[in-house]
Scaffold this active site. Structure first.
Site, PDB file in Angstrom:
ATOM      1  N   THR A   9       2.407   5.746  -2.242  1.00 39.43           N
ATOM      2  CA  THR A   9       1.245   5.244  -3.037  1.00 39.43           C
ATOM      3  C   THR A   9       1.358   5.399  -4.497  1.00 39.43           C
ATOM      4  OG1 THR A   9      -1.274   4.923  -3.215  1.00 39.43           O
ATOM      5  CG2 THR A   9      -0.287   7.243  -2.747  1.00 39.43           C
ATOM      6  N   ARG A  10       1.030   4.447  -5.418  1.00 36.58           N
ATOM      7  CA  ARG A  10       0.720   4.616  -6.918  1.00 36.58           C
ATOM      8  C   ARG A  10      -0.907   4.672  -7.045  1.00 36.58           C
ATOM      9  NH1 ARG A  10       5.636   3.258  -8.824  1.00 36.58           N
ATOM     10  NH2 ARG A  10       7.062   2.075  -7.581  1.00 36.58           N
ATOM     11  N   ASN A  11      -1.809   4.863  -6.162  1.00 33.98           N
ATOM     12  CA  ASN A  11      -3.306   4.893  -6.270  1.00 33.98           C
ATOM     13  C   ASN A  11      -3.361   6.259  -6.611  1.00 33.98           C
ATOM     14  OD1 ASN A  11      -5.997   5.266  -5.746  1.00 33.98           O
ATOM     15  ND2 ASN A  11      -5.973   3.522  -4.230  1.00 33.98           N
ATOM     16  N   LYS A  14      -5.867   8.109  -4.051  1.00 32.89           N
ATOM     17  CA  LYS A  14      -5.195   8.548  -2.827  1.00 32.89           C
ATOM     18  C   LYS A  14      -4.432   9.561  -2.920  1.00 32.89           C
ATOM     19  CE  LYS A  14      -4.440   4.938   0.034  1.00 32.89           C
ATOM     20  NZ  LYS A  14      -3.554   3.991   0.784  1.00 32.89           N
ATOM     21  N   ASP A  75      -1.695   3.437   5.656  1.00 28.27           N
ATOM     22  CA  ASP A  75      -2.491   2.296   5.273  1.00 28.27           C
ATOM     23  C   ASP A  75      -3.822   2.240   6.048  1.00 28.27           C
ATOM     24  OD1 ASP A  75      -2.432  -0.277   4.348  1.00 28.27           O
ATOM     25  OD2 ASP A  75      -2.124  -1.140   6.164  1.00 28.27           O
ATOM     26  N   PHE A 166     -13.866   6.200  -3.515  1.00 28.56           N
ATOM     27  CA  PHE A 166     -13.374   4.595  -3.823  1.00 28.56           C
ATOM     28  C   PHE A 166     -13.318   3.704  -3.028  1.00 28.56           C
ATOM     29  CE2 PHE A 166      -9.828   7.271  -2.172  1.00 28.56           C
ATOM     30  CZ  PHE A 166      -9.111   6.389  -1.414  1.00 28.56           C
ATOM     31  N   HIS A 194     -11.485   9.191   8.125  1.00 33.64           N
ATOM     32  CA  HIS A 194     -10.294   8.584   8.902  1.00 33.64           C
ATOM     33  C   HIS A 194      -9.009   8.976   8.298  1.00 33.64           C
ATOM     34  CE1 HIS A 194     -10.676   6.475   5.189  1.00 33.64           C
ATOM     35  NE2 HIS A 194      -9.946   5.566   5.346  1.00 33.64           N
TER      36      HIS A 194
END
Length: 211
Positions: A9-11, A14, A75, A166, A194
Site C-alpha cells: 500500500t502507498r496509503n 494504512k 483489501d 480515515f 476489521h
C-alpha cells in the site's frame, strides 16, 4: 537478524495503522515493516478481482515477486446491508476513480462518504446495519501464499463524527458502542477493527512463514 516485510500500500494512513497492529502482534520477530513506496520496483496493481481476498492476493503476490521480500496486502471496505453489501470491494472508488495521495485522497474520501450518506439518507435507523470487512494476505518470494478475513459489525450514523481514522470511519459505529470509529483512539480502533481482527487471524501464519 532483522527481516524486511513489505506492505502493499502507498496509503500513509494504512501503513501507520498496520505498523501499529503488527508491532503489537509479532514484534518479537524483529521485522522492519515498510510501505510499497520504500521498495524499488513496486508497481501499483489494479484491483480486478470481485472479492476482498482476491484483490489482497493479487497485490501481495505481485509485490513479493517484484521485491523478492515477504509481502503483506490487505483489501478492505464497507458492506452496507440495505445496499446489498455495497460499496464492498468498490469502497475506495465508490464515487468514481480510485483515490490519489495526500489532499487528493482526502477529497476522494469526502466524496465517497457524501455519496454513501445520500444513498441511505431515507433509510430508517433500524435498517442501517453495516460491516467493515478486511482480507489480509501474506505472500513469500518462493510462492507460498496464505490469507484470512476479519470483520466488525455495526451501523451507519447520519452525519460524520470524529477526526481520527480515515475513509468511512466517521460514519461507522461498531455494535455495542455509540462512538464512530473516527472518535476512537488508534489503540481502541486496532483492538476491535476489521483490519485488527484480520491481522490477529494472520498472526500464526506470519509466525510460521517468517520465523
Amino acid at each position: 537478524m532483522t527481516r524486511r516485510l513489505v506492505l502493499a500500500t502507498r496509503n500513509e494512513h494504512k501503513v501507520h495503522e498496520l505498523r501499529q497492529i503488527l508491532a503489537a502482534l509479532v514484534d518479537d520477530l524483529d521485522l522492519e515493516v515498510v510501505g510499497a513506496d520504500e521498495v524499488e520496483g513496486a508497481a501499483d496493481v489494479p484491483e480486478t478481482e470481485v472479492t476482498f481476498l482476491g484483490n489482497a492476493r493479487l497485490k501481495a503476490v505481485a509485490l513479493a515477486r517484484a521485491s523478492g521480500l515477504p509481502s503483506v496486502a490487505d483489501d478492505s471496505g464497507l458492506a452496507v446491508e440495505v445496499l446489498g453489501g455495497s460499496p464492498g470491494v468498490f469502497s475506495a472508488r465508490w464515487s468514481g476513480s480510485a483515490a490519489g495521495e495526500g489532499a487528493a485522497r482526502a477529497e476522494k474520501d469526502r466524496a465517497n462518504l457524501g455519496l454513501l450518506l445520500e444513498q441511505v439518507a431515507d433509510v430508517p435507523d433500524e435498517h442501517r446495519a453495516a460491516a467493515f470487512v478486511c482480507a489480509a494476505v501474506v505472500a513469500m518470494p518462493d510462492g507460498r501464499v496464505e490469507g484470512v478475513e476479519g470483520r466488525v459489525e455495526g451501523s451507519l450514523v447520519r452525519a460524520p463524527r470524529g477526526t481520527n481514522g480515515f475513509g468511512y470511519d466517521p460514519v461507522f459505529v461498531p455494535a455495542g458502542d455509540s462512538r464512530t470509529l473516527a472518535e476512537y483512539t488508534d489503540e481502541e480502533k486496532n483492538a476491535i477493527s476489521h483490519r485488527g481482527n484480520a491481522f490477529r487471524a494472520l498472526e500464526p501464519v506470519l509466525r510460521e512463514l517468517l520465523a
